[in-house]
Scaffold this motif. Structure first.
Motif, short mmCIF file in Angstrom:
data_model
loop_
_atom_site.label_atom_id
_atom_site.label_comp_id
_atom_site.label_asym_id
_atom_site.label_seq_id
_atom_site.Cartn_x
_atom_site.Cartn_y
_atom_site.Cartn_z
N LEU A 100 44.37 47.45 39.99
CA LEU A 100 45.57 48.02 39.39
C LEU A 100 46.81 47.48 40.09
O LEU A 100 47.83 47.19 39.45
CB LEU A 100 45.54 49.55 39.47
N SER A 101 46.73 47.33 41.40
CA SER A 101 47.87 46.79 42.16
C SER A 101 48.19 45.37 41.75
O SER A 101 49.36 45.01 41.56
CB SER A 101 47.57 46.84 43.67
N SER A 102 47.17 44.52 41.65
CA SER A 102 47.41 43.10 41.40
C SER A 102 47.67 42.78 39.94
O SER A 102 48.46 41.88 39.62
CB SER A 102 46.23 42.27 41.92
N LEU A 103 47.03 43.51 39.02
CA LEU A 103 47.11 43.14 37.61
C LEU A 103 48.12 43.97 36.81
O LEU A 103 48.52 43.55 35.72
CB LEU A 103 45.73 43.25 36.96
N TRP A 104 48.51 45.14 37.31
CA TRP A 104 49.52 45.91 36.59
C TRP A 104 50.76 46.19 37.44
O TRP A 104 51.89 45.90 37.04
CB TRP A 104 48.97 47.24 36.08
N LEU A 105 50.58 46.75 38.65
CA LEU A 105 51.73 47.17 39.44
C LEU A 105 52.58 45.99 39.88
O LEU A 105 53.80 45.96 39.63
CB LEU A 105 51.25 47.98 40.65
N ALA A 106 51.97 45.01 40.55
CA ALA A 106 52.75 43.88 41.08
C ALA A 106 53.51 43.12 39.99
O ALA A 106 54.69 42.79 40.19
CB ALA A 106 51.83 42.93 41.85
N PRO A 107 52.91 42.83 38.82
CA PRO A 107 53.67 42.11 37.80
C PRO A 107 54.88 42.87 37.25
O PRO A 107 55.77 42.26 36.65
CB PRO A 107 52.63 41.89 36.68
N ILE A 233 33.23 36.08 26.37
CA ILE A 233 33.85 37.34 25.96
C ILE A 233 33.69 38.34 27.09
O ILE A 233 32.59 38.52 27.62
CB ILE A 233 33.19 37.88 24.68
N GLY A 234 34.77 39.01 27.45
CA GLY A 234 34.72 40.03 28.49
C GLY A 234 35.17 41.37 27.97
O GLY A 234 35.69 41.48 26.85
N MET A 235 35.00 42.39 28.80
CA MET A 235 35.46 43.72 28.44
C MET A 235 36.79 43.97 29.13
O MET A 235 36.87 44.04 30.36
CB MET A 235 34.43 44.77 28.87
N GLY A 236 37.86 44.04 28.35
CA GLY A 236 39.18 44.30 28.90
C GLY A 236 39.34 45.76 29.26
O GLY A 236 38.69 46.64 28.67
N ARG A 237 40.21 46.03 30.22
CA ARG A 237 40.47 47.40 30.66
C ARG A 237 41.99 47.62 30.71
O ARG A 237 42.70 46.85 31.31
CB ARG A 237 39.86 47.66 32.04
N THR A 238 42.44 48.68 30.06
CA THR A 238 43.84 49.05 30.16
C THR A 238 44.01 49.95 31.38
O THR A 238 43.12 50.73 31.70
CB THR A 238 44.31 49.82 28.91
N PRO A 239 45.14 49.81 32.11
CA PRO A 239 46.28 48.94 31.82
C PRO A 239 46.16 47.55 32.45
O PRO A 239 47.11 46.78 32.42
CB PRO A 239 47.44 49.71 32.47
N LEU A 240 44.98 47.22 33.01
CA LEU A 240 44.84 45.98 33.77
C LEU A 240 45.08 44.74 32.93
O LEU A 240 45.56 43.73 33.43
CB LEU A 240 43.44 45.92 34.40
N CYS A 241 44.75 44.80 31.65
CA CYS A 241 44.85 43.61 30.81
C CYS A 241 46.12 43.56 29.97
O CYS A 241 46.30 42.62 29.19
CB CYS A 241 43.63 43.53 29.90
N LEU A 242 47.02 44.52 30.12
CA LEU A 242 48.16 44.60 29.21
C LEU A 242 49.08 43.39 29.31
O LEU A 242 49.58 42.90 28.29
CB LEU A 242 48.95 45.89 29.46
N GLU A 243 49.33 42.90 30.51
CA GLU A 243 50.22 41.75 30.65
C GLU A 243 49.62 40.52 29.97
O GLU A 243 50.31 39.80 29.24
CB GLU A 243 50.50 41.45 32.12
N ALA A 244 48.32 40.28 30.19
CA ALA A 244 47.67 39.11 29.59
C ALA A 244 47.57 39.24 28.08
O ALA A 244 47.64 38.23 27.36
CB ALA A 244 46.29 38.91 30.21
#
Length: 299
Positions: A100-107, A233-244
């Motif tokens: 969560l820190s690297s994929l949502w918070l930091a961006p 194909i992967g399983m995305g997880r919110t909010p981790l994938c929202l930026e991508a």
């Protein structure tokens, strides 16, 4: 003679994460520096504290005995420093899970600094359940499990999972249909959530194929990077994938999703709140992720 504190910090960081690379990122040094610091610590003590392996590092029996008082001692040192300096500084501390820190918070931190340039944020990226009061941490973002007595708590966002891929692979899935796609396109499995595909299948009533080809990775950040680079194909997880999803590196396949966890925003209820903490709290509330965020690409 006491071991140098940087060696103790390196040991605790690796013990917490199980990975030299992640530990190095957390304490702001190179991976080789962490390895050398721990080697020097073991040499000084005359014992082996960690078992190194292909998948990371694990505490030895002696390491487990050593870890508890050392990690507690380092937390007390940090707490003492924070208590002395909390009224003199403009620091706000937040603890959040590593992904969560690297994929949502930091961006998203740039938008906070734009309105609060004098505030310094200190992010503790850890999956450990922190003691906010005793460790001097202002805020935490955590999954709903946990003992939050003595803290304020409010819902932050839901976590949902759904299949994601590159644009090209998402088009291929739409053309083939799920059953054929499961047979010819590699499926990336997150070993930290080994049941995620079964959970999604049961929730949306799309059966999985018997001969699916899985490519296994050990964490979500690895899964997302692999999907973006076309591995499958992967399983995305919110909010981790929202930026991508928002910038088109990932495409959501279909509209079916499965709810998993909920994230909570937590902060100590008996601590004086300064203007810098109030500013960050207000920013977090405005930044609550929306699973239907504008700009998400869905195929």
């Amino acid at each position: 003679m006491f071991p140098p504190i940087q060696n103790l910090r390196a040991f605790v960081a690796v013990a917490n994460t199980g990975q030299f690379r992640i530990a190095a990122e957390q304490i702001g040094v190179s991976e080789s520096a962490v390895s050398h610091q721990i080697a020097r610590l073991e040499a000084q003590m005359g014992v082996q504290l960690l078992e190194r392996g292909r998948n990371g590092a694990m505490l030895t029996e002696v390491g487990r005995v050593f870890y508890l008082p050392v990690s507690a001692g380092l937390r007390e040192i940090e707490r003492g420093l924070q208590l002395v300096n909390q009224d003199k500084s403009n620091i706000v501390t937040i603890s959040a899970p590593q992904t969560l820190s690297s994929l949502w918070l930091a961006p998203n931190l740039a938008s906070f600094y734009e309105g609060n340039p004098s505030v310094e944020l200190r992010v503790f990226a850890t999956d450990r359940i922190c003691d906010l009061k005793n460790e001097g941490i202002d805020f935490a973002l955590r999954r709903s499990t946990g003992d939050w007595r003595g803290c304020n708590q409010e819902p932050f966002c839901d976590e949902e999972i759904f299949p994601v891929a590159t644009k090209a692979l998402s088009v291929q899935v739409r053309e083939l249909g799920w059953q054929r796609a499961f047979q010819v396109i590699p499926i990336i499995l997150n070993e930290a959530h080994v049941d995620e595909w079964e959970r999604w299948s049961a929730e949306v009533r799309i059966p999985l194929a018997d001969n699916m080809k899985f490519r296994r990775l050990s964490s979500y950040d690895q899964v997302q990077a692999a999907v973006i680079n076309g591995l499958g194909i992967g399983m995305g997880r919110t909010p981790l994938c929202l930026e991508a999803l928002g910038d088109g590196r990932l495409h959501r396949i279909g509209s079916q999703s499965c709810a998993t966890h909920a994230y909570q925003l937590v902060w100590p209820s008996d601590r004086r709140t300064h203007s810098r903490q109030r500013a960050f709290l207000n920013w977090l509330r405005k930044m609550k992720p929306d699973r239907l965020a504008k700009g998400i690409h869905t195929d």
